[in-house]
Design an enzyme around this catalytic site. Structure first.
Site, PDB file in Angstrom:
ATOM      1  N   HIS A 195      43.296  79.080  89.839  1.00  0.00           N
ATOM      2  CA  HIS A 195      42.538  78.720  88.642  1.00  0.00           C
ATOM      3  C   HIS A 195      41.103  78.357  89.001  1.00  0.00           C
ATOM      4  CE1 HIS A 195      46.138  78.219  85.871  1.00  0.00           C
ATOM      5  NE2 HIS A 195      46.691  78.378  87.062  1.00  0.00           N
TER       6      HIS A 195
ATOM      7  N   ASP B 157      39.858  75.372  81.500  1.00  0.00           N
ATOM      8  CA  ASP B 157      41.123  76.045  81.728  1.00  0.00           C
ATOM      9  C   ASP B 157      42.065  75.713  80.569  1.00  0.00           C
ATOM     10  OD1 ASP B 157      43.941  76.406  82.878  1.00  0.00           O
ATOM     11  OD2 ASP B 157      42.718  77.159  84.536  1.00  0.00           O
TER      12      ASP B 157
END
Length: 475
Positions: free
Chosen positions: A26, A131
């Site tokens: 990520h 995110d």
């Protein structure tokens, strides 16, 4: 790096705050996006935890974050959390040992809120890109009049389309040739632990606060799916941006930095230099996969019998803190390394994947199909032997093999609980690297890679979409 003519000239007209989930796959993507945005003369502030900020910078490839003056890092401590080792014998292969760090990261809400209030008065528009699994951390932006947020999905548009909309999912299934698809292939069954499903749901709740979604994908790769998602977004008064590939596409394999230490990385790249073009298969299952000892043995036998050259990254999944007792315990069959020393190279630590995939000798990639790996492989024109393990990977494998047709499937998801036998590994490697079918797959992968790289240049669809996004932010 591409030089963009467009930039925002008014000082601090826009300031961007990027909030990644502190896991390698990520963080890596959003750091690369930070670089792309920074080329438009936009200040970018990146939130990380102290440990993962250090980790991400150490592993970053293709550029040095310390040389870009308008990227600012904010490393915050978080409460202590359990950092158990991965369990290679777990019935569910999802890396549940990483859930504690994800939950601990939600405690960044306080520091992020304070930074938002500090940055808000310094700019006309404060933009938060977070995110999708950090939604709760940024929720306080709604208290700041000039702030707006965008949700970043670290997975393919294809996978998200299947996840968020039954109708879109059905449209996608109809578009894939029926004879090439079993119902089990497109599925989230067994992809996550129950606890992580709960975590995902709790964080996705905050997506409703954002103006739209951002993907590390591009029109070249996922046009049809992006069209379906865009229609869905418009119906919900949301925006959609495909700003990928985020990773550098003009990376030169074997930078001086990589080869200075004299360690395994240097030896690996020097070994690749000695091989002929398209003759080596790269085998790696990412930073969240730990294979059982039985599976390691089968892979070793399969690679040995394939008679193909290979680089194999043999390591455990990352722990919650890679800097604490992160020694690997993966054991190879006795004598294996001696048997294959003339045509195989074993890497027992983190490997510079972008540099490896960019190397001319690499002709294939046996991969878990994490989205980072898929986009990096696609953008470098390297075909994939798809072996999904958990999360979005089974759906990415379908995208790669059945939709884009730039790979072959090693293991179907309906066989997720079975050890893949050495003969299957051997046949997959032989097919991809030494058969007519493999050559056709490679040709398609190389064409797609060329198109993706071209899309990031002047006038390319990816560059134009990124410029459109920047114009939108500076409206």
């Amino acid at each position: 790096m591409v030089t963009h003519k467009m930039s925002i000239t008014n000082q601090n007209k826009v300031v961007i705050l990027i909030v990644p989930l502190p896991l390698q796959g990520h963080l890596n993507q959003l750091l690369h996006l930070s670089r792309l945005i920074s080329t438009y003369n936009v200040p970018v502030h990146v939130i990380t935890t102290t440990t993962y900020g250090r980790q991400a910078k150490l592993r970053l490839q293709g550029w040095d974050p310390n040389t870009i003056s308008n990227i600012y890092f904010h490393d915050y401590p978080i409460p202590s959390y359990a950092s158990p080792p991965p369990n290679p014998n777990s019935a569910n292969k999802f890396p549940s040992h990483l859930l504690p760090i994800c939950e601990a990261a939600t405690h960044l809400r306080g520091p992020v809120a304070a930074l938002l209030h500090k940055l808000g008065p310094t700019t006309q528009r404060l933009v938060i890109i977070h995110d999708s699994l950090m939604g709760s951390v940024v929720q306080d932006f709604i208290l700041i009049p000039n702030a707006e947020s965008y949700t970043f999905h670290s997975v393919s548009a294809f996978s998200i389309a299947l996840y968020i909309s039954k109708q879109v999912g059905e449209q996608i299934q109809k578009s894939i040739e029926p004879q090439a698809l079993t119902r089990e292939l497109i599925s989230f069954e067994g992809c996550f632990s129950l606890e992580f499903k709960t975590f995902i749901s709790s964080q996705h709740e905050y997506t409703k606060l954002s103006l739209g979604r951002i993907y590390n994908s591009c029109r070249v790769v996922e046009q049809a799916t992006l069209d379906l998602l865009e229609a869905n977004a418009r119906n919900n008064n949301k925006l959609l941006w495909a700003l990928g590939p985020f990773n550098p596409v003009d990376i030169k394999s074997g930078s001086k930095v990589s080869r200075n230490d004299g360690g395994q990385v240097a030896k690996c790249l020097n070994w690749l230099d000695k091989q002929s073009p398209n003759t080596v298969i790269y085998v790696s299952f990412g930073t969240t996969t730990t294979l059982s000892q039985d599976q390691i043995i089968e892979i070793a036998i399969g690679l040995e019998k394939s008679d193909q050259k290979f680089i194999w990254v043999v390591r455990e999944a990352d722990k919650g803190d890679i800097f604490v007792n992160n020694s690997t315990h993966v054991e190879l069959p006795e004598g294996f390394e001696d048997k294959v020393e003339d045509r195989g190279f074993i890497v027992k630590e983190w490997a510079p994947q972008l540099e490896i995939l960019a190397h001319s000798s690499i002709g294939g990639f046996m991969s878990h199909c994490g989205w980072n790996s898929c986009m990096e492989s696609i953008s470098m024109g390297v075909p994939i032997a798809a072996w999904p393990i958990h999360s979005d990977q089974p759906n990415n494998a379908v995208l790669v093999t059945k939709v884009l047709k730039v790979g072959l499937l090693v293991k179907e998801w309906c066989q997720q609980d079975e050890v893949v036998e050495s003969i299957v590994v051997e046949n997959a490697v032989r097919t991809l690297m030494g058969s007519r079918d493999g050559e056709e797959i490679r040709k398609r992968a190389m064409v797609m890679g060329h198109r993706v790289r071209k899309s990031t240049g002047d006038g390319g669809v990816s560059q134009m979409e990124l410029e459109s996004f920047i114009r939108h932010l500076s409206r």
